[in-house]
Design an enzyme around this catalytic site. Structure first.
Site, PDB file in Angstrom:
ATOM      1  N   ALA A   1      35.876  39.270  41.311  1.00 35.45           N
ATOM      2  CA  ALA A   1      35.907  39.598  39.888  1.00 35.45           C
ATOM      3  C   ALA A   1      34.512  39.550  39.261  1.00 35.45           C
ATOM      4  O   ALA A   1      34.036  40.524  38.663  1.00 35.45           O
ATOM      5  CB  ALA A   1      36.857  38.653  39.164  1.00 35.45           C
TER       6      ALA A   1
ATOM      7  N   ASP B   1      30.685  39.982  51.171  1.00 36.55           N
ATOM      8  CA  ASP B   1      32.000  39.423  50.853  1.00 36.55           C
ATOM      9  C   ASP B   1      32.905  39.717  52.043  1.00 36.55           C
ATOM     10  O   ASP B   1      33.037  40.870  52.453  1.00 36.55           O
ATOM     11  CB  ASP B   1      32.579  40.053  49.582  1.00 36.55           C
ATOM     12  CG  ASP B   1      33.775  39.270  49.040  1.00 36.55           C
ATOM     13  OD1 ASP B   1      34.708  38.992  49.834  1.00 36.55           O
ATOM     14  OD2 ASP B   1      33.765  38.933  47.853  1.00 36.55           O
TER      15      ASP B   1
ATOM     16  N   ARG C   1      41.596  42.577  37.631  1.00 38.75           N
ATOM     17  CA  ARG C   1      40.349  42.105  37.032  1.00 38.75           C
ATOM     18  C   ARG C   1      39.107  42.568  37.785  1.00 38.75           C
ATOM     19  O   ARG C   1      38.003  42.445  37.290  1.00 38.75           O
ATOM     20  CB  ARG C   1      40.359  40.575  36.955  1.00 38.75           C
ATOM     21  CG  ARG C   1      40.375  39.933  38.318  1.00 38.75           C
ATOM     22  CD  ARG C   1      40.989  38.556  38.340  1.00 38.75           C
ATOM     23  NE  ARG C   1      40.985  38.030  39.692  1.00 38.75           N
ATOM     24  CZ  ARG C   1      41.875  38.368  40.610  1.00 38.75           C
ATOM     25  NH1 ARG C   1      42.838  39.215  40.324  1.00 38.75           N
ATOM     26  NH2 ARG C   1      41.821  37.855  41.824  1.00 38.75           N
TER      27      ARG C   1
ATOM     28  N   LYS D   1      35.947  44.504  50.339  1.00 42.57           N
ATOM     29  CA  LYS D   1      35.527  44.520  48.938  1.00 42.57           C
ATOM     30  C   LYS D   1      34.074  44.964  48.791  1.00 42.57           C
ATOM     31  O   LYS D   1      33.735  45.753  47.897  1.00 42.57           O
ATOM     32  CB  LYS D   1      35.701  43.134  48.324  1.00 42.57           C
ATOM     33  CG  LYS D   1      37.132  42.719  48.075  1.00 42.57           C
ATOM     34  CD  LYS D   1      37.172  41.357  47.380  1.00 42.57           C
ATOM     35  CE  LYS D   1      38.596  40.957  47.032  1.00 42.57           C
ATOM     36  NZ  LYS D   1      38.638  39.649  46.346  1.00 42.57           N
TER      37      LYS D   1
ATOM     38  N   ASP E   1      33.157  30.439  45.230  1.00 41.57           N
ATOM     39  CA  ASP E   1      33.721  29.147  44.866  1.00 41.57           C
ATOM     40  C   ASP E   1      32.683  28.042  44.995  1.00 41.57           C
ATOM     41  O   ASP E   1      31.569  28.239  45.472  1.00 41.57           O
ATOM     42  CB  ASP E   1      34.978  28.839  45.690  1.00 41.57           C
ATOM     43  CG  ASP E   1      34.687  28.658  47.176  1.00 41.57           C
ATOM     44  OD1 ASP E   1      33.567  28.210  47.510  1.00 41.57           O
ATOM     45  OD2 ASP E   1      35.573  28.949  47.989  1.00 41.57           O
TER      46      ASP E   1
ATOM     47  N   CYS F   1      49.603   8.035  46.203  1.00 41.45           N
ATOM     48  CA  CYS F   1      50.799   7.222  45.973  1.00 41.45           C
ATOM     49  C   CYS F   1      51.664   7.824  44.878  1.00 41.45           C
ATOM     50  O   CYS F   1      52.894   7.743  44.912  1.00 41.45           O
ATOM     51  CB  CYS F   1      50.410   5.782  45.625  1.00 41.45           C
ATOM     52  SG  CYS F   1      49.443   5.635  44.109  1.00 41.45           S
TER      53      CYS F   1
END
Length: 951
Positions: free
Chosen positions: A431, A457, A468, A482, A530, A585
């Protein structure tokens, strides 16, 4: 929306941040966008991708050279033709669910009254007043957006607009540990993290035992007290015993808007976005009005960098200020507006176009989600401009009949040539990557004879990308990478672009491709990926002293950062270590939100453990080395893995779990349900005895049995009657809780027991989501947590990051504004901006980046950008053995040493990150290099070798 009125889940899967109700309402909205220059097409692109019913683009004007600086759907072949008509085909291809039409005629009242939302760009103040008043009186939502070198945005949502959900965030839900009997009562939360509520928030209580009065009262206003919060008077209530959940209740509010004519006179309606520029933005409110007066009188915008025109504009502003009476009139900003008003910059249009389109979405949704802009916003990036002493002659800003004329009008032709010579590396073509490539093409980055863009990519195009990642189309889905499709698309926008597309992941395995020579040949790097990969890329940039542009989005939130060698801290140095991970937990034993039942152990780990990991281990068992590898993991883990393999291979009759029929699969699913949702809960209640609660779900048995059968090649069915018949024959053994079982209350207990060796692509037809939804909701019922529908479950279980085109465009715009500064070589930290914004609430923070932290070595100060070199003893190689050299370094510098080879030369490089001062040194940067005497050999070229090792 799809043709039958349903939401196209595949297309809009990442846009769930808007919510289903808002998406349905958007599918009924008709929008008019007037003006199809760079800003207009940016808004239109974002609005069409969002999924409205229809968009009409209006423009009377013909395409000119200057339009190509920022209008990405216009080409040289369109010169002289109507802008709206030429843009229609490309806009229509963005979203098959949106009706797009072009109106090449004039803008008039009859046209405006056909729409629910009207957006004006590139319009006169007279038109803004006339159509703004009309829209306000008729209940039509009205937006004005304009870029004249600088940006202006105005919103009028009508006389009264109700906001039901001001920020669009999930309501906060906290588990209660204690409630005091006091005035006011104080609620203590069990979560290890802060509860996330603020002063004035309202909550409702449920499942509170003892002080049951709380369960029956309406929303209660709270006061923030860090890990607790105070509520109403609880002194007359019963004593608190245990349990309970407090859940935030979203509060609605009514917002009143003034029509543009009135709002022009109200400086209090200005929304600040850079608190170092308050006086400037107040001045710009007058300056834009003055600019309209100048154009009305002169029939043209001020000439680029014309001092006489700037003086004329300033005189008009001074006259307006006699009424407004601003104490601090920023006259320099007025002059700069005049100098640059002829400009048409793609990054500015991208940013303000993202903001304007987000306001359209708020209007379209009509669901009261998100807080609209109230009502003016001004944005400038004057720091992008050349420094005074470097400013070229006025003639260099004149039009050249070039596609970059809109940019040359601001920065001059020499800077344009420099942009075209740049060599940049873009990591990620998703995007943000698509938006960056579009901006690169428009500004001409790397488009010259010696320029170049490399993009990598490894992903291929999926249907959900189309919502998007606007460079991709439906025909690209499947086998097309891409990076290749994106590179081809932007070359069609600007045929002068020179792009090489790769499909490599950026990690140590690709350092053979992206090596020292590759990085040293770059002018800069842009990251559209990321966090984990961004940290690695940041390290490579620091090692090679290359600037890095980084940006990211999360729904309506976005951030940008420019990393400048020697000037700012690196991305990794500035990255927060805060984690919102949920304690294990809580996930295993005490969930109280639907996210707890879907994430990690529930239900995703349940799915992977039963239907993925064990079958994979069975397949690996065929490898003769599998057993040896498994035993090396330790006895406990090996026993678990090999036991699972044995169970999967051994038939049920012999005590294993391998089914031989469909009936065996249903039997297995029924007993698994009994264990997970009945027996385990009874065990928990035995250890922590409150009231019990449990509900059976046929969906779990259906999904689990079909998945289990699929593993063993057994065909199943969805026939509930047939499955019920099988279930009647299933023998469910009785369960007795064990007093010896320990259930961990904290993660610390869990880790301590571990150390002691305690033994205690989207296809909705394959039963995967059926199982996860059923398993999660069953778990939720065990703990009286509201269930989640399939849409919400899919988003949480898949850890899908929400993404919308508006935020992406705004982030890419800000990144490219920082790029313009980098290319000019700005070395003042005051020129750069780190940005964080949330378009849901029009929240903006633009601040100066942080300087790199320094540390001291041998009396000298260094930062993570610096190299330091220490020469070793002189003498021949025979006079100093490796052992002698290692010992010398260890004693003098308290360092361990490794040996690295570079050709025939041997250099000795430290690998430890602490000097005698015991201060941490970034491991990716700091190395101590000692040069033995044989490095004086002319043939070994030790200087580049040292540099290489330092990197």
């Amino acid at each position: 929306m799809s043709g039958n009125g349903n939401i196209d889940e595949g297309f809009y899967s990442r846009q769930y941040v808007l919510g289903h109700e808002a998406m349905y309402r958007m599918g009924t909205a008709s929008v008019l966008i007037a003006g199809m220059r760079g800003l207009g097409v940016e808004i239109a692109k974002n609005v069409i991708l969002s999924g409205v019913k229809s968009v009409t683009v209006q423009d009377e004007g013909p395409t000119a050279w200057a339009d190509l600086s920022s209008q990405f759907f216009l080409k040289e072949s369109h010169l002289g033709q109507n802008r709206a008509a030429c843009s229609l085909q490309q806009l229509s291809a963005l979203n098959p669910h949106v009706q797009v039409s072009a109106h090449p005629g004039p803008l008039n009242e009859d046209l405006i009254l056909k729409f629910q939302v009207v957006v004006l760009t590139d319009s006169s103040l007279d038109d803004q007043r006339r159509f703004g008043d009309l829209c306000h009186s008729r209940g039509i939502k009205f937006i004005v957006a304009d870029t004249k070198g600088l940006c202006q945005l105005f919103c009028d949502f009508g006389k009264e607009f109700e906001v039901l959900d001001q920020d669009g965030e999930m309501p906060v839900s906290v588990m209660i540990q204690h409630v005091s009997k006091d005035n006011p009562g104080v609620v203590v939360c069990t979560d290890d993290q802060k509860h996330g509520l603020t002063d004035g928030s309202k909550v409702v209580f449920s499942e509170v035992q003892g002080m049951t009065e709380l369960n029956n009262i309406g929303p209660v206003e709270i006061k923030f007290l860090s890990y607790s919060f105070s509520i109403c008077d609880t002194s007359a209530f019963n004593e608190y015993k245990r349990g309970g959940v407090a859940t935030e209740v979203k509060q609605s509010c009514l917002i009143h808007f003034k029509p543009l004519t009135e709002a022009l006179q109200d400086q209090d309606l200005l929304k600040m976005n850079d608190f170092g520029k308050i006086a400037r933005h107040k001045t710009l409110h007058l300056a834009f009005q003055a600019l309209h007066s100048f154009v009305k009188k002169e029939q043209q915008l001020p000439r680029s960098w014309s001092q006489s025109d700037a003086d004329s504009l300033l005189a008009i502003v001074r006259e307006l200020n006699k009424v407004t009476q601003l104490e601090n009139l920023d006259e320099a900003a007025v002059q700069t507006l005049s100098y640059t008003a002829q400009g048409d910059l793609a990054p500015m249009n991208a940013f303000i176009g993202g903001l304007a389109a987000q306001e359209v979405i708020k209007l379209q949704a009509c669901s009261g989600k998100f807080t609209p802009l109230q009502q003016w916003l001004y944005f400038d990036a004057l720091e992008c401009l050349p420094e005074e002493e470097d400013r070229p002659a006025e003639s260099s800003f004149s039009a050249k009949a070039s596609r970059y004329d809109g940019q040359i009008a601001v920065f001059g032709s020499a800077f344009q040539e420099k942009l075209e010579r740049q060599k940049y590396f873009l990591v990620g073509a998703g995007a943000i990557g698509c938006e960056l490539l579009k901006n690169f093409a428009l500004i001409g980055l790397g488009a010259g004879e010696n320029g170049h863009i490399t993009v990598t990519d490894m992903d291929f195009i999926e249907r959900s990308n189309l919502n998007r990642q606007f460079l991709f189309r439906s025909q690209d889905i499947g086998q097309k990478p891409k990076s290749e499709v994106a590179a081809k698309a932007v070359c069609e926008m600007n045929p002068q672009m020179k792009i090489t597309a790769h499909q490599n992941r950026l990690d140590p395995d690709s350092e053979g491709v992206y090596d020292y020579n590759f990085f040293m040949g770059l002018d800069g790097v842009a990251a559209a990926l990321d966090t984990v990969e961004a940290v690695y890329l940041d390290r490579r940039c620091v090692q090679h002293l290359k600037p890095l542009l980084e940006g990211g989005t999360l729904g309506t939130k976005g951030h940008t950062l420019a990393v400048v060698p020697h000037l700012t801290e690196s991305y990794e140095d500035g990255k927060s270590s805060f984690s919102d991970a949920i304690p294990l937990c809580t996930l295993r034993n005490f969930p109280h939100r639907i996210e707890h039942t879907l994430q990690f152990q529930w239900a995703r780990d349940q799915f992977e453990g039963l239907f993925k990991q064990t079958p994979e281990n069975v397949n690996l068992f065929l490898d003769s080395a599998f057993v040896e590898r498994t035993l090396s993991h330790g006895d406990a883990e090996a026993l678990e893995i090999l036991g699972g393999v044995w169970n999967s291979l051994e038939g049920m009759a012999a005590g294993g779990q391998r089914p031989s029929s469909w009936e065996d699969c249903v039997n297995w699913a029924r007993l698994k349900w009994e264990t997970v949702y009945n027996n385990d809960i009874h065990q928990l209640l035995h250890c922590f005895p409150p009231d019990e609660f449990q509900v059976t779900h046929m969906e779990y048995v259906v999904a689990a049995a079909n998945l289990y059968g699929h593993i063993y090649g057994i065909s199943g069915t969805r026939d509930l009657t047939a499955i019920r018949n099988i279930l009647e024959q299933v023998h469910v053994p009785p369960f007795t809780p064990k007093s010896t079982v320990k259930i961990h209350v904290t993660d610390k207990e869990m880790e301590e027991d571990k150390k002691r060796g305690s033994d205690d692509a989207d296809d909705d037809s394959n039963f995967h989501m059926d199982y996860i939804v059923a398993a999660s909701n069953l778990r939720a019922e065990n703990y009286d947590i509201p269930a989640a529908d399939r849409h919400q479950s899919k988003r949480i279980a898949g850890k899908i990051i929400p993404a919308i085109a508006t935020t992406t465009a705004a982030v890419a715009g800000l990144m490219c504004l920082e790029l313009l500064k980098l290319v000019q070589g700005h070395q003042k930290i005051t020129s750069y901006r780190t940005a964080y914004f949330n378009l849901a609430v029009q929240y903006f923070v633009l601040s100066l980046p942080s300087r790199p932290q320094d540390f001291e070595v041998a009396g000298k100060k260094y930062t993570s950008w610096d190299d330091f070199l220490v020469e070793g003893r002189r003498g021949s190689q025979q006079e100093m053995t490796l052992e002698d050299l290692f010992q010398y370094i260890k004693e003098k510098y308290s360092l361990n040493v490794c040996t690295l080879f570079y050709g025939t030369a041997i250099l000795y490089v430290s690998e430890v990150v602490k000097m005698v001062t015991k201060k941490d040194i970034p491991p990716h940067r700091k190395m101590l290099v000692l040069v033995p005497s044989f490095a004086e050999d002319e043939d070994c070229e030790y200087v580049p070798a040292i540099r290489y090792l330092l990197l």
